[in-house]
Design an enzyme around this catalytic site. Structure first.
Site, PDB file in Angstrom:
ATOM      1  CG  HIS A  37      -2.085  -1.159   1.392  1.00  0.00           C
ATOM      2  ND1 HIS A  37      -2.097  -1.807   2.559  1.00  0.00           N
ATOM      3  CD2 HIS A  37      -2.753  -1.666   0.361  1.00  0.00           C
ATOM      4  CE1 HIS A  37      -2.903  -2.424   2.072  1.00  0.00           C
ATOM      5  NE2 HIS A  37      -3.404  -2.711   0.881  1.00  0.00           N
ATOM      6  CD  GLN A  61     -14.246  -4.882  -1.605  1.00  0.00           C
ATOM      7  OE1 GLN A  61     -14.061  -3.610  -1.886  1.00  0.00           O
ATOM      8  NE2 GLN A  61     -12.494  -5.491  -2.046  1.00  0.00           N
ATOM      9  N   GLY A 147      -2.785  -1.453  -7.581  1.00  0.00           N
ATOM     10  CA  GLY A 147      -1.916  -2.471  -7.239  1.00  0.00           C
ATOM     11  C   GLY A 147      -2.068  -3.665  -8.648  1.00  0.00           C
ATOM     12  CB  SER A 185      -1.218 -10.176   1.221  1.00  0.00           C
ATOM     13  OG  SER A 185      -2.570 -10.103   1.364  1.00  0.00           O
TER      14      SER A 185
HETATM   15  P1  AMP Z   1      -6.926  -3.866  -0.481  1.00  0.00           P
HETATM   16  O1  AMP Z   1      -6.582  -2.747   0.450  1.00  0.00           O
HETATM   17  O2  AMP Z   1      -6.144  -5.455  -0.467  1.00  0.00           O
HETATM   18  O3  AMP Z   1      -7.817  -3.665  -0.910  1.00  0.00           O
HETATM   19  O4  AMP Z   1      -5.490  -3.195  -1.243  1.00  0.00           O
HETATM   20  C1  AMP Z   1      -5.502  -1.441  -2.319  1.00  0.00           C
HETATM   21  C2  AMP Z   1      -4.755  -1.689  -3.223  1.00  0.00           C
HETATM   22  O5  AMP Z   1      -3.201  -1.524  -2.939  1.00  0.00           O
HETATM   23  C3  AMP Z   1      -4.966  -2.371  -4.363  1.00  0.00           C
HETATM   24  O6  AMP Z   1      -5.217  -1.460  -5.050  1.00  0.00           O
HETATM   25  C4  AMP Z   1      -4.344  -3.428  -3.797  1.00  0.00           C
HETATM   26  O7  AMP Z   1      -3.900  -3.922  -5.160  1.00  0.00           O
HETATM   27  C5  AMP Z   1      -2.764  -2.553  -3.954  1.00  0.00           C
HETATM   28  N1  AMP Z   1      -1.980  -3.674  -2.771  1.00  0.00           N
HETATM   29  C6  AMP Z   1      -1.926  -5.086  -2.039  1.00  0.00           C
HETATM   30  N2  AMP Z   1      -0.966  -5.395  -2.249  1.00  0.00           N
HETATM   31  C7  AMP Z   1      -0.278  -4.881  -2.985  1.00  0.00           C
HETATM   32  C8  AMP Z   1       1.066  -5.468  -3.306  1.00  0.00           C
HETATM   33  N3  AMP Z   1       1.681  -6.325  -2.551  1.00  0.00           N
HETATM   34  N4  AMP Z   1       2.211  -4.658  -4.218  1.00  0.00           N
HETATM   35  C9  AMP Z   1       1.425  -3.626  -4.542  1.00  0.00           C
HETATM   36  N5  AMP Z   1      -0.191  -3.061  -4.411  1.00  0.00           N
HETATM   37  C10 AMP Z   1      -0.719  -4.153  -3.496  1.00  0.00           C
END
Ligand code: AMP
Length: 284
Positions: A37, A61, A147, A185
């Site tokens: 993030h 979602q 991401g 993640s």
């Molecule tokens: P999330 O909080 O999982 O919904 O992710 C929020 C944003 O962060 C989304 O655009 C994800 O694709 C991005 N993101 C999550 N993990 C990663 C990672 N390891 N590398 C790059 N972007 C990430």
């Protein structure tokens, strides 16, 4: 850095900032932040005048209620992590703020949503489109950063912006990995130590597979990856597909003139992890 919970407040602040001539960069997240993030936030800081991060675990979602309930939440920790970064404004609404009444909108992304995550998580991308379109309406960013970790989500967001003519530029950001290769993640923190140790097999197998494209057909390589990962007693592959990076449809042969991405979802105990890697860029 300011933390805002209400739509009216963030609108007022952003209107003032726009009047000052600042461009708005937006990073939507579900919190439980990590360096993946933060990499989006830093990119946003390089490309825009004011960076807004939203932290909202979007109920619409989640197709699996247990997944929603166990999703990690710690706003103070997230705020602490964001404080030294380029982020100047955090938008952390309660669910009632975003959904004062149920969101009944139905989006249609055609074949883009019928494969991979769309197949195994019914309704997931409709929920993503609901929340991201609402957040875009609230924040009205010039650029929004997503991401490549969520490769299919990125394709869906691009399609949504195109279809609805939303005036925002979508910036695609590379996957950030742990030192051993596991894609970062928020769900990684839910893994037990032994599951965390074995989760590395997912990315390790994909890295190995990239070097095997010469000796295997696409179908053979997909089978090889799935077999290899499922040999590990802690892992169970839901799907692995090598797809056209634009249409997301499975490729049949290495000769197809498209960039190819191998996308995978694996259950590691109760936790579902996704990852993807490039399996060949388009030749001219
Ligand atoms: P999330 O909080 O999982 O919904 O992710 C929020 C944003 O962060 C989304 O655009 C994800 O694709 C991005 N993101 C999550 N993990 C990663 C990672 N390891 N590398 C790059 N972007 C990430």
């Amino acid at each position: 850095m300011q933390v805002v919970k209400h739509i009216n407040d963030i609108r007022t602040i952003l209107n003032d900032k726009r009047k000052e001539g600042l461009s708005i960069g937006f990073v939507p997240t579900m919190g439980a932040l990590h360096n993946g993030h933060i990499s989006l936030v830093e990119l946003a800081g390089q490309q825009t005048g004011l960076v807004v991060v939203s932290i909202f675990v979007n109920p619409t979602q989640f197709n699996d209620k247990a997944d929603l309930e166990r999703y990690p939440r710690d706003l103070q920790k997230d705020v602490d992590l964001l404080t030294p970064t380029a982020c100047q404004l955090v938008f952390a609404p309660e669910p009632d703020e975003i959904y004062p009444e149920p969101d009944t909108r139905q989006f249609n992304f055609g074949t883009l949503e019928q494969v991979m995550e769309g197949k195994f998580r019914p309704g997931h991308f409709n929920g993503v489109a609901q929340v991201v379109s609402s957040l875009f309406e609230i924040v009205q960013p010039d650029k929004a950063f997503f991401g490549q970790k969520d490769f299919q989500q990125l394709a869906i967001i691009n399609e949504m912006v195109r279809k609805l003519n939303i005036p925002v530029e979508i910036i695609s950001c590379p996957i950030i990995r742990e030192a051993d290769g596991l894609a970062m993640s928020s769900r990684n923190m839910l893994l037990s130590p032994v599951h965390r140790q074995n989760a590395v097999v997912i990315s390790a197998t994909l890295f190995e597979a990239i070097n095997k494209t010469g000796g295997f057909t696409v179908q053979e390589l997909c089978k090889w990856v799935i077999t290899r990962i499922n040999e590990n007693e802690y892992l169970n592959t839901e799907y692995f597909e090598i797809v056209d990076s634009v249409t997301l449809q499975p490729v049949k042969s290495w000769d197809e003139p498209c960039s190819k991405v191998g996308c995978i979802a694996v259950h590691c105990g109760k936790i579902r992890l996704i990852d993807n890697m490039e399996f060949g860029v388009m030749k001219d």
